[in-house]
Design a protein around this motif. Structure first.
Motif, short mmCIF file in Angstrom:
data_model
loop_
_atom_site.label_atom_id
_atom_site.label_comp_id
_atom_site.label_asym_id
_atom_site.label_seq_id
_atom_site.Cartn_x
_atom_site.Cartn_y
_atom_site.Cartn_z
N LEU A 32 0.40 -1.87 0.25
CA LEU A 32 0.01 -0.07 -0.11
C LEU A 32 0.82 0.98 0.43
O LEU A 32 0.36 2.05 -0.98
CB LEU A 32 -0.71 0.08 1.03
N VAL A 33 1.93 1.61 0.66
CA VAL A 33 2.92 2.49 0.72
C VAL A 33 3.09 2.71 -0.54
O VAL A 33 3.07 3.60 -1.00
CB VAL A 33 4.21 1.82 1.75
N SER A 36 0.77 4.02 -2.54
CA SER A 36 0.47 5.16 -2.54
C SER A 36 1.17 6.43 -2.88
O SER A 36 1.31 7.23 -3.35
CB SER A 36 0.37 5.34 -0.99
N ALA A 54 -1.81 5.01 3.50
CA ALA A 54 -1.50 3.79 3.48
C ALA A 54 -1.99 3.04 5.11
O ALA A 54 -2.98 2.34 4.85
CB ALA A 54 -0.38 2.94 3.64
#
Length: 247
Positions: A32-33, A36, A54
């Motif tokens: 997710l990081v 993003s 995230a």
């Protein structure tokens, strides 16, 4: 939404190995990081903001999943805390990816706003996310096992070829906008070696991991593991190749 309304996901939330579920959530956070960093809620100025986004996506996914599962009667009074937590946690990956993709899918940015020039490694990462994004929708279903049991080795080989053809068609038709562009002058074999083959390997790896997480490969013979992974690799490879359309 398809995952929230799939009975197999409700059962998996109750029966899944807690260690595999924890590993799935841990795996989800760095993904997710990085996501993003490329197509998150907003253009970020540093890794700290990506981490915050995230975590925000995880929070949104947990709240949304809880509300929907309660509304569907999938969780409620009388259930153990472990069952409720498992049913919510297993929804975190698809829901949080969907939350981060809200701007690219539903936003009203201009055609060039928020676009990043992707490196080759960045394109491979987006392929992995695309494979997970599409493959996760069908991985928990019984049909993956049923289809793999019905297939002969010739069916499996034909499905591999079909997956590669679909991937190559997507890659050549869509290219990688914002990254390494493919033009009509690009030899087919060059795109096949640079993108299609590595992308298929990534899709198969993501399929194998998801199937293992869901316990679909437990006590299965090696041939059955390969066949089931090839079956899930079909939608996963399409998701990998269409990553730039999806993401």
């Amino acid at each position: 939404m398809p995952m929230l309304m799939t009975m197999e996901m409700w059962w998996l939330g109750f029966t899944i190995d807690p260690l595999r579920l924890v590993l799935l959530v841990i795996f989800c956070l760095p993904l997710l990081v990085l996501l993003s960093r490329r197509v998150g809620f907003e253009a970020t100025r540093g890794w700290w903001e990506d981490v915050v986004d995230a975590l925000f996506a995880l929070g949104i996914s947990m709240v949304t999943s809880t509300v929907c599962l309660v509304a569907f009667g999938a969780i409620g009074p009388g259930m153990s805390a472990r069952e409720i937590a498992g049913k919510i946690a297993i929804q975190v990956v698809p829901a949080s990816i969907g939350a981060l993709l809200a701007r690219s899918q539903l936003g009203s940015d201009g055609p060039d706003e928020g676009k990043r020039q992707e490196s080759y490694g960045g394109e491979m990462f987006l392929m992995a996310v695309g494979a997970l994004f599409l493959g996760f929708n069908v991985a928990p279903t019984e049909e993956m096992i049923v289809i793999s049991h019905r297939m002969t080795p010739w069916h499996a080989a034909a499905l591999v070829v079909l997956s590669l053809m679909v991937m190559h068609g997507f890659i050549f038709a869509v290219g990688f906008r914002g990254g390494t562009e493919l033009t009509p002058q690009t030899p087919w074999w060059s795109a096949f070696i640079r993108f299609t083959l590595p992308g298929y390997v990534i899709a198969m790896a993501m399929s194998l991991y998801v199937l293992w997480t869901f316990g679909r490969l437990d006590d299965a013979a090696f041939e059955q593991v390969i066949a089931t992974t090839i079956v899930l690799g079909f939608p996963s490879s399409a998701g990998a190749a269409a990553a730039r359309l999806i993401l």
